[in-house]
Design an enzyme around this catalytic site. Structure first.
Site, mmCIF file in Angstrom:
data_model
loop_
_atom_site.group_PDB
_atom_site.id
_atom_site.type_symbol
_atom_site.label_atom_id
_atom_site.label_comp_id
_atom_site.label_asym_id
_atom_site.label_seq_id
_atom_site.Cartn_x
_atom_site.Cartn_y
_atom_site.Cartn_z
ATOM 1 C CD GLU A 67 4.386 0.604 6.714
ATOM 2 O OE1 GLU A 67 5.261 0.929 7.531
ATOM 3 O OE2 GLU A 67 3.876 1.429 5.916
ATOM 4 C CG ASP B 288 -0.221 0.038 2.533
ATOM 5 O OD1 ASP B 288 0.738 -0.741 2.691
ATOM 6 O OD2 ASP B 288 -0.607 0.829 3.410
#
Length: 480
Positions: free
Chosen positions: A145, A78
């Site tokens: 994350e 991400d």
């Protein structure tokens, strides 16, 4: 048409450009996760995908490395999604518009996602190659994350056999990271009641700030738009009756807020005094920041509001925003120049009858984390609100003995004639969660030069990517 096709290493930049075509903001990683799965299947590699969108791809060691110790390569899928106010990008539907500028890769009017797209690209390049010498590789791609390390938390570590892990999520070349701060997220919920809006409604915007990563750049004393807005509202509220109608700003709690908006209602007779006070405050800020925040601006436009917070509710909200701790709280006592404890007010929103302020707290000391947790609860409760803690994660403590660190230091020395710097950092890394689940895991983090991550000014040094990838290949070659 490819933008990065002329760059070296070709495979790395090819895969980086491919993933930049895929929307992959936090909480929206299914498409890029599926891309990794499809990549593995097309190459006949072992692959596993879990419900959290984590992906593990395994590749056997090359000739002569079949029996070497397995190495885990890891990065997250991400990216933080920030854009300028005039950008048409829809991060849930659109890819990024890449550009090359002065030796750097950037994205037009948005974040680049070099954090951590470059890790994904490097790992895919290693897995794709038939020429690189390497031990058995387990490539771990984690999700979310940037918003609490949700992928790492959900990961079943028993799917991995390696006991050495290289995390490619650092942003300074020539530095090996061997530890990081722990942290948690805190949401302050300040309930508000409404009354009919009487007077003139003004939309006040504070913007143009640099923003940036709330871990790596918190020590640079960049302006936080929410903190500036709190100062302004408190100042105005002491000069005239003021009702807040709405507060909003910030996209993520791990990003130093570059923009904050407040819709306020004041009496018509106080409008000129209000405008003058806002103009003077802008001049004060520009004087205080000097050249550090060249884009800082305030903007005021007449707006419409049918209702606004009561005076009492407005005062409570302003009180919380004014009194909330923010920024660097304490420096490391044993490592000069390093931040020990900090927090960032990243997002403010008005929804469902309350103002919500989202903070990210970081510290290498559990006791300091607990202290800030208690202070935030106290601040929220004193403003008539309540607090909520979530997404807590542990610190990754420095290992005195590390086979992987020693090997990576030796390779760097051989390549560049000098030792790399070994540090611990204030930003959070997933290594802390991995080690919490598998204490025997030996982790090191490295990466190429990335500047102004989590902001629209994010850029990635092209030559640094090449050097860092070549370094990774030499490290893999040395793990025999």
């Amino acid at each position: 048409m490819s933008v990065l096709s002329g760059l070296e290493p070709k495979k790395v930049f090819y895969f980086f450009e491919e993933i930049c075509k895929i929307p992959h903001g936090s909480y929206h990683t299914k498409e890029i996760s599926d891309y990794c799965v499809d990549f593995a299947k097309k190459r006949g590699l072992w692959v596993y995908q879990d419900e959290a969108d984590n992906v593990i791809i395994k590749k056997p060691g090359t000739k002569g490395y079949e029996n070497a110790e397995t190495i885990i390569l890891q990065g997250h899928l991400d990216m933080v999604c920030e854009k300028t106010s005039d950008s048409p990008c829809d991060f849930q539907k659109d890819g990024l518009e890449l550009e090359i500028r002065d030796g750097y890769v950037t994205a037009k009017n948005t974040t680049l996602g070099g954090d951590d797209g470059i890790a994904v690209a490097m790992m895919l390049a290693v897995l794709d190659s038939g020429e690189i010498c390497h031990p058995p590789v387990e490539a771990l791609f984690t999700s979310d994350e940037e918003v609490g390390m949700g992928g790492a938390k959900a990961l079943d570590m028993t799917r991995l056999t390696g006991r050495m892990l290289i995390n490619i999520d650092s942003e300074e070349e020539g530095i090996l990271t061997a530890g990081c701060a722990g942290g948690f997220r805190f949401d302050a919920h300040i309930s508000v009641s409404y009354e009919k809006a009487e007077g003139v409604a003004l939309m006040v915007t504070i913007g143009g700030l640099n923003g940036g990563h709330s871990g790596c750049e918190i020590h640079k004393q960049r302006g936080n738009a929410h903190v500036l807005m709190a100062r302004l509202l408190n100042h105005l509220g002491r000069k005239m009756p003021l009702n807040i109608a709405e507060l909003a700003g910030g996209r993520a709690d791990n990003v130093i807020a570059a923009k904050s908006e407040a819709k306020i209602v004041i009496s018509r007779k106080d409008q000129e005094m209000c405008m003058e006070a806002i103009h003077r405050m802008e001049e004060v800020w520009k004087s205080e920041f000097g050249e550090d925040e060249p884009g800082l601006f305030t903007e005021v436009k007449e707006d419409r509001a049918d209702q606004a917070f009561t005076q009492e509710a407005s005062k409570r909200v302003i009180a919380y925003l004014t009194l909330m701790p923010n920024g660097v709280m304490c420096m490391e006592r044993q490592m000069e120049g390093s931040v020990e404890t900090s927090l960032n007010a990243g997002v403010v929103c008005t929804e469902n009858g309350e103002v919500v302020v989202s903070h990210l707290v970081r510290s290498s000391l559990e006791s300091k984390k607990e202290e800030l947790k208690e202070r935030l609860y106290a601040a929220a409760e004193s403003a008539g609100g309540k607090g909520e803690t979530r997404d807590e994660y542990p610190a990754w403590n420095y290992r005195r003995e590390s086979k992987l660190r020693d090997r990576m230091k030796r390779v760097y020395q051989e390549m560049y004639g000098r030792e790399p710097e070994v540090i611990t950092i204030h930003a959070g890394l997933e290594c802390g969660l991995f080690v919490g689940k598998a204490p025997e895991l030996d982790c090191i983090s490295f990466g190429p030069e990335l500047l102004d991550v989590h902001s629209v000014n994010e850029r990635m040094n092209i030559e640094s990517v090449e050097r860092s990838y070549n370094y990774l290949l030499e490290v893999l070659k040395a793990l025999r």
